[in-house]
Motif scaffolding. Structure first.
Motif, PDB file in Angstrom:
ATOM      1  N   ALA A 739       0.595  -0.938   0.068  1.00 38.67           N
ATOM      2  CA  ALA A 739      -0.038   0.208  -0.262  1.00 38.67           C
ATOM      3  C   ALA A 739       0.717   1.420  -0.004  1.00 38.67           C
ATOM      4  N   SER A 740       2.225   0.976   0.738  1.00 36.41           N
ATOM      5  CA  SER A 740       3.035   2.590   1.134  1.00 36.41           C
ATOM      6  C   SER A 740       3.145   2.512  -0.349  1.00 36.41           C
ATOM      7  N   PHE A 741       3.875   1.329  -1.370  1.00 32.82           N
ATOM      8  CA  PHE A 741       4.574   1.875  -2.351  1.00 32.82           C
ATOM      9  C   PHE A 741       3.620   2.551  -3.322  1.00 32.82           C
ATOM     10  N   ALA A 742       2.362   1.198  -2.731  1.00 30.02           N
ATOM     11  CA  ALA A 742       1.398   2.042  -4.429  1.00 30.02           C
ATOM     12  C   ALA A 742       0.790   3.376  -4.137  1.00 30.02           C
ATOM     13  N   PHE A 743       0.789   3.940  -3.207  1.00 28.33           N
ATOM     14  CA  PHE A 743       0.534   5.702  -3.143  1.00 28.33           C
ATOM     15  C   PHE A 743       1.263   6.393  -3.674  1.00 28.33           C
ATOM     16  N   ALA A 744       2.745   5.711  -2.876  1.00 32.03           N
ATOM     17  CA  ALA A 744       3.906   7.338  -3.024  1.00 32.03           C
ATOM     18  C   ALA A 744       4.416   7.032  -4.559  1.00 32.03           C
ATOM     19  N   SER A 745       4.041   5.867  -5.487  1.00 28.49           N
ATOM     20  CA  SER A 745       4.975   5.685  -6.419  1.00 28.49           C
ATOM     21  C   SER A 745       3.631   6.072  -7.488  1.00 28.49           C
ATOM     22  N   LEU A 746       2.534   5.295  -7.362  1.00 31.49           N
ATOM     23  CA  LEU A 746       1.622   6.546  -7.833  1.00 31.49           C
ATOM     24  C   LEU A 746       0.876   8.138  -8.107  1.00 31.49           C
ATOM     25  N   ALA A 747       1.700   8.886  -7.076  1.00 32.50           N
ATOM     26  CA  ALA A 747       1.400   9.714  -6.732  1.00 32.50           C
ATOM     27  C   ALA A 747       2.266  10.300  -7.776  1.00 32.50           C
ATOM     28  N   ILE A 748       3.512   9.778  -7.509  1.00 33.83           N
ATOM     29  CA  ILE A 748       5.071  10.140  -8.387  1.00 33.83           C
ATOM     30  C   ILE A 748       4.556  10.065  -9.534  1.00 33.83           C
ATOM     31  N   VAL A 749       3.914   8.862 -10.647  1.00 34.49           N
ATOM     32  CA  VAL A 749       3.248   8.806 -11.625  1.00 34.49           C
ATOM     33  C   VAL A 749       2.396   9.863 -12.468  1.00 34.49           C
ATOM     34  N   PHE A 750       1.413   9.899 -11.256  1.00 30.15           N
ATOM     35  CA  PHE A 750       0.504  10.635 -11.664  1.00 30.15           C
ATOM     36  C   PHE A 750       0.924  12.008 -11.527  1.00 30.15           C
ATOM     37  N   SER A 751       1.367  13.042 -11.260  1.00 26.70           N
ATOM     38  CA  SER A 751       2.637  13.612 -11.072  1.00 26.70           C
ATOM     39  C   SER A 751       3.100  14.325 -12.243  1.00 26.70           C
ATOM     40  N   ALA A 752       3.686  13.233 -11.883  1.00 26.76           N
ATOM     41  CA  ALA A 752       4.662  13.906 -13.509  1.00 26.76           C
ATOM     42  C   ALA A 752       3.652  13.095 -14.706  1.00 26.76           C
ATOM     43  N   TYR A 753       2.967  12.726 -15.047  1.00 28.27           N
ATOM     44  CA  TYR A 753       2.353  12.362 -15.750  1.00 28.27           C
ATOM     45  C   TYR A 753       1.587  14.126 -16.385  1.00 28.27           C
ATOM     46  N   ILE A 754       0.863  14.221 -14.758  1.00 27.65           N
ATOM     47  CA  ILE A 754      -0.295  15.788 -15.079  1.00 27.65           C
ATOM     48  C   ILE A 754       0.846  16.983 -15.633  1.00 27.65           C
ATOM     49  N   THR A 755       2.006  17.237 -15.434  1.00 29.78           N
ATOM     50  CA  THR A 755       3.019  18.168 -15.390  1.00 29.78           C
ATOM     51  C   THR A 755       3.266  18.518 -16.794  1.00 29.78           C
ATOM     52  N   LEU A 756       3.946  17.102 -17.538  1.00 21.89           N
ATOM     53  CA  LEU A 756       4.366  16.792 -18.573  1.00 21.89           C
ATOM     54  C   LEU A 756       3.536  16.899 -19.681  1.00 21.89           C
ATOM     55  N   VAL A 757       1.930  16.329 -19.021  1.00 29.35           N
ATOM     56  CA  VAL A 757       0.735  16.631 -20.707  1.00 29.35           C
ATOM     57  C   VAL A 757       0.692  18.189 -20.669  1.00 29.35           C
ATOM     58  N   VAL A 758      -0.042  18.489 -19.280  1.00 30.64           N
ATOM     59  CA  VAL A 758      -0.274  19.722 -18.963  1.00 30.64           C
ATOM     60  C   VAL A 758       0.556  20.778 -19.559  1.00 30.64           C
ATOM     61  N   LEU A 759       1.723  21.055 -19.882  1.00 31.67           N
ATOM     62  CA  LEU A 759       2.769  21.690 -20.091  1.00 31.67           C
ATOM     63  C   LEU A 759       2.985  21.691 -21.714  1.00 31.67           C
ATOM     64  N   PHE A 760       3.558  20.357 -22.238  1.00 30.00           N
ATOM     65  CA  PHE A 760       3.839  20.267 -23.484  1.00 30.00           C
ATOM     66  C   PHE A 760       2.934  20.146 -24.043  1.00 30.00           C
ATOM     67  N   VAL A 761       1.882  18.943 -24.052  1.00 28.25           N
ATOM     68  CA  VAL A 761       0.855  18.432 -24.664  1.00 28.25           C
ATOM     69  C   VAL A 761       0.298  20.068 -25.789  1.00 28.25           C
TER      70      VAL A 761
END
Length: 855
Positions: A739-761
């Protein structure tokens, strides 16, 4: 004389081993009336019956009906045989000692002029009763030359007092280690080895069966306390721990319950036979027996001690038989296993047959002290041989054994010296005493199998030699464990979860590479330039670093050795820390400067005419990055990360109740982890909250200097919300690795995806749909036709911007007065005319001509 006549009494036959002393001539066969004769004995024998006879007138001698005979002088032995009590050893030991006395007294080569006689009492194995009996022995005639007590408690009392009467004490049934103290018991000997002789055997068995943790329960008497003290010292030297030590006086119930509660498995019991029945009745009640337990008991109980009905317990014979099954006993070898004839001219088997005859066919298993009977037999022989050895030394000094009294130290010293040098083959084996007066012997190891004792080995402590028969039997598959077997089992991250998140992280890194490449390639496009591409590059790099932190975040002991785990911890911290600083810091810088420059009042802006310089942006990011770098560097120098192991509650598997699983989880931690996390989380949390505030404040600002600040604000919203939720959740769920890994890693993945998509797409979409792929420098090198095509494209772009402005005016119309709206509308018409003029001029003049713009 002249009055002597030949009428009188006939000559009498002299007694056996003696003669007659006559007065005058003795050639005549008839002695005169009133003639007296005196009986004499050879050596140190004494006359039993009339010593002097006189011839009577009727031709008979006086006291003719009484026989006179020569008899050996008696030496008296004061013995205490416990016929009842904790150890009723006298039941077999007294007949055995008496049998030895009879054989000794009939030997002409051992004490030929003396006869040994036992004066014995029942001590009931009670020191209090023995005190009274000792008084009777010492203060009642005849004088006793040696004392022979049985039980250890009684022997302790007797041996301590005997020194005051110059008496030698020779015990046949005392095993207390305390009796080996020569200063306290200077005249004590025993044919029963010290109880400490069991301890080397026990330690050897512990090591053989690989036990390093034992428990003990003892009856609170000196013999068992001393034995246990010696055992504690020996197991400590062998690296074995006594985890539980219990004792009791009369009722063992509480002690047995404590053994059960503290998970005792290998238990050494030290108590007398009567208390043994009480102990194992409680053992049955507490279920402290079976395949998980091994009991070590003393081997000198009767063979059927657990079957004897005892009113002191409320367990049946079946209960007792079930509870004692499989226990191990250590017993001093008390019967010579070899068929050899010793000093008494009997083999051990012949001795047993003779003893059985004296017992009248009584069942040996129901006869107390039957196992110790050879020791009592050899004790009498040791005493007889020692006394026989002192005859000549005493004769040389003008002394005799019968001269002994309680004040005569010389005779006591000779007896002590003779006993101390004793060495002979007895029915119990070779009889030799050590410097403390204790018997040296081998140890027999037995196990109760199917209700009867079976020999499973011998141990010679002097040679440290274990002779093992290999016929030991266990209720389970083998010797039980010395404790509940705790299997340490590390909890590892689910590999499926790790693989899935790693795929997303890898795709995110690829997306970051695409965005970074796109931004660098189109860095000369005006639209890209107005978005501060270097800051966007930092954002992309930061996102990729954060995504790369997902991999070490999921690496644990399943992938790397524990020695390499601290390196993984460092990668986690530095990748995530610097990645966050680059990605969020660059976005925060944009929104900070937009707020600083474009939210001032119009008059202030006109005064200051502030201009956004790129170096200020880079300096701001550099400051944020430097703060993180320095804080991480200080953390690692002052309190570096290392591996810690969290232990969870032990779990019992269903298939085996004797095994517990100890779940373990590896963590990256430091000595003051909470302090460092508090500082980092506090600092980052303030930045996130400030970023949300700035994004909200600048949501309506429109500027060409940073044309993507609205997208940045949206990215900040998402990143801040995810981080502020994930950080406390992961701390709460730190003990749940998945659970700890899932929360931490998915938060990182979603934050990075959202940032890249919102800024560059959006930038990619704009450039693709509008074809703005060429830089302005390339535009100047194109031909006229290409310039015309580019102008047409710019015309379409200006038209779209015009439509966007019209929409904004319509929105503002409802919120401002009509006069201001008219002014804005006029301004718009002028701006429209200006655009039209620009397009007209550009279409009628060459590209290098001047373009006039109305303001």
């Amino acid at each position: 004389s002249s009055s002597l006549s030949f009428s009188g009494c006939a000559i009498i036959r002299p007694p056996r081993d003696g003669g007659i002393r006559y007065r005058g001539l003795t050639q005549e066969q008839i002695l005169p009336v009133d003639y007296e004769i005196e009986y004499i004995c050879r050596g140190n024998r004494v006359i039993v019956g009339p010593k002097v006879r006189k011839c009577l007138p009727n031709g008979t001698w006086t006291d003719i009906t009484q026989h006179s005979k020569c008899r050996k002088k008696k030496l008296y032995i004061g013995a205490l045989f416990p016929m009842s009590g904790g150890w009723p050893g006298g039941q077999a030991c007294m007949p055995s000692a008496q049998m030895a006395l009879d054989l000794v007294n009939n030997r002409s080569d051992i004490l030929p002029d003396y006869e040994l006689e036992l004066i014995h009492y029942d001590s009931m194995c009670d020191p209090g009763e023995a005190t009274k009996l000792l008084y009777d022995l010492l203060y009642t005639e005849p004088i006793k030359i040696v004392l022979m007590p049985g039980c250890s408690g009684v022997s302790t009392l007797v041996a301590e007092a005997a020194r005051m009467w110059n008496l030698i004490v020779l015990s046949y049934g005392s095993s207390s280690p305390a009796l080996s103290n020569r200063q306290r018991f200077p005249t004590f000997f025993r044919t029963h080895p010290s109880a400490t002789l069991h301890n080397p055997t026990r330690v050897q068995l512990f090591q053989k069966w690989k036990w390093t943790r034992i428990a003990t329960i003892q009856q609170t008497t000196e013999v068992f306390t001393s034995t246990l003290d010696d055992l504690e010292q020996r197991v400590k030297e062998a690296g074995i721990e006594i985890s539980v030590r219990q004792s009791f006086l009369t009722d063992p119930a509480v002690a047995v319950k404590n053994l059960k509660r503290q998970d005792a498995r290998i238990i050494v019991g030290l108590f007398y036979e009567t208390e043994a029945r009480k102990v194992f009745c409680e053992v049955f009640k507490e279920k402290l027996y079976g395949k998980k337990y091994v009991w070590f008991l003393i081997g000198w109980y009767a063979d059927n001690w657990f079957k004897i009905k005892d009113p002191a317990i409320n367990c049946t014979v079946e209960n007792m038989t079930e509870a004692v099954e499989g226990h191990v006993t250590t017993e001093i070898v008390m019967l010579n296993p070899e068929t050899v004839r010793g000093v008494s001219n009997l083999t051990s088997q012949e001795f047993l047959a003779a003893l059985m005859s004296r017992l009248g066919g009584k069942n040996p298993e129901e006869t107390g002290g039957f196992q110790e009977a050879p020791l009592a037999y050899d004790a009498v022989w040791a005493l007889a041989l020692a006394l026989n050895k002192t005859v000549e030394p005493l004769k040389a000094k003008g002394r005799r054994l019968e001269d002994f009294n309680y004040n005569n130290h010389d005779i006591t010293s000779e007896i002590y010296r003779a006993l101390n040098t004793s060495s002979f083959e007895g029915v119990s084996g070779q009889v030799v005493f050590d410097a403390q007066g204790s018997r040296m012997a081998m140890t027999l190891i037995e196990q109760l199998q199917g209700g009867s004792y079976k020999k499973i080995g011998y141990y010679d402590s002097s040679q440290k030699n274990l002779s093992w028969f290999g016929n030991d039997v266990w209720i389970g598959a083998g010797p039980p464990a010395d404790r509940t077997v705790v299997i340490e089992e590390y909890r590892y991250l689910s590999q499926k979860l790790f693989a899935a998140v790693s795929v997303f992280a890898g795709l995110g890194i690829l997306l970051g590479i695409v965005c970074l490449t796109f931004n660098i390639y189109n860095s000369n496009v005006r639209y890209i330039q107005n978005s501060q591409p270097y800051l966007n590059n930092m954002t992309a790099v930061g996102c990729m670093m954060a995504l790369a932190a997902v991999f070490p975040l999921g690496i644990d002991g399943h992938h790397v050795h524990r020695s390499q785990f601290p390196v993984v911890c460092q990668f986690r911290l530095w990748l995530l820390g610097l990645g966050f600083s680059l990605a969020y810091g660059s976005m925060f810088t944009k929104i900070w400067w937009v707020h600083t420059l474009f939210t001032k009042k119009d008059e202030k802006k006109e005064k200051k005419k502030q201009h956004l310089e790129p170096w200020k942006l880079y300096a701001t990011v550099g400051v944020l990055l430097a703060i993180d770098f320095l804080s991480l560097m200080i953390w690692q120098i002052v309190d570096p990360l290392h591996i810690t192991v969290e232990k969870f509650t032990k779990e019992a598997p269903k298939e085996d109740l004797d095994v517990l699983i100890q779940p373990l989880l590896e963590h990256c931690s430091s000595e003051k982890m909470n302090t460092w996390l508090g500082v980092v989380y506090g600092y980052k949390g303030l930045l996130l909250l400030l970023g949300i505030f700035l994004a909200y404040e600048t949501k309506s600002v429109s500027t060409e200097k940073i044309n993507d600040h609205r997208a940045v604000g949206m990215a900040i919203y998402n990143v801040a919300v995810l981080c502020l939720i994930t950080a406390p959740v992961t701390m709460i769920l730190s003990s749940q690795q998945d659970a700890s890994f899932a929360f931490a890693s998915l938060a990182i993945v979603f934050s990075a995806y959202i940032t890249l998509v919102v800024l560059f797409v959006p930038k990619m979409r704009r450039l693709i749909t509008r074809g703005e792929w060429q830089s302005e420098q390339q535009d100047t090198l194109k031909t006229g036709s290409s310039t015309n095509n580019n102008d047409e494209e710019k015309s379409r772009q200006l038209e779209r911007e015009n439509r966007e402005l019209q929409k904004i005016i319509q929105e503002v119309k409802t919120h401002i007065p009509s006069e201001i709206y008219a002014h804005l509308n006029a301004t718009h018409n002028i701006y429209t005319s200006t655009l039209t003029f620009q397009l007209t001029m550009k279409s009628t003049h060459p590209p290098t001509s001047t373009v006039f713009t109305l303001h």
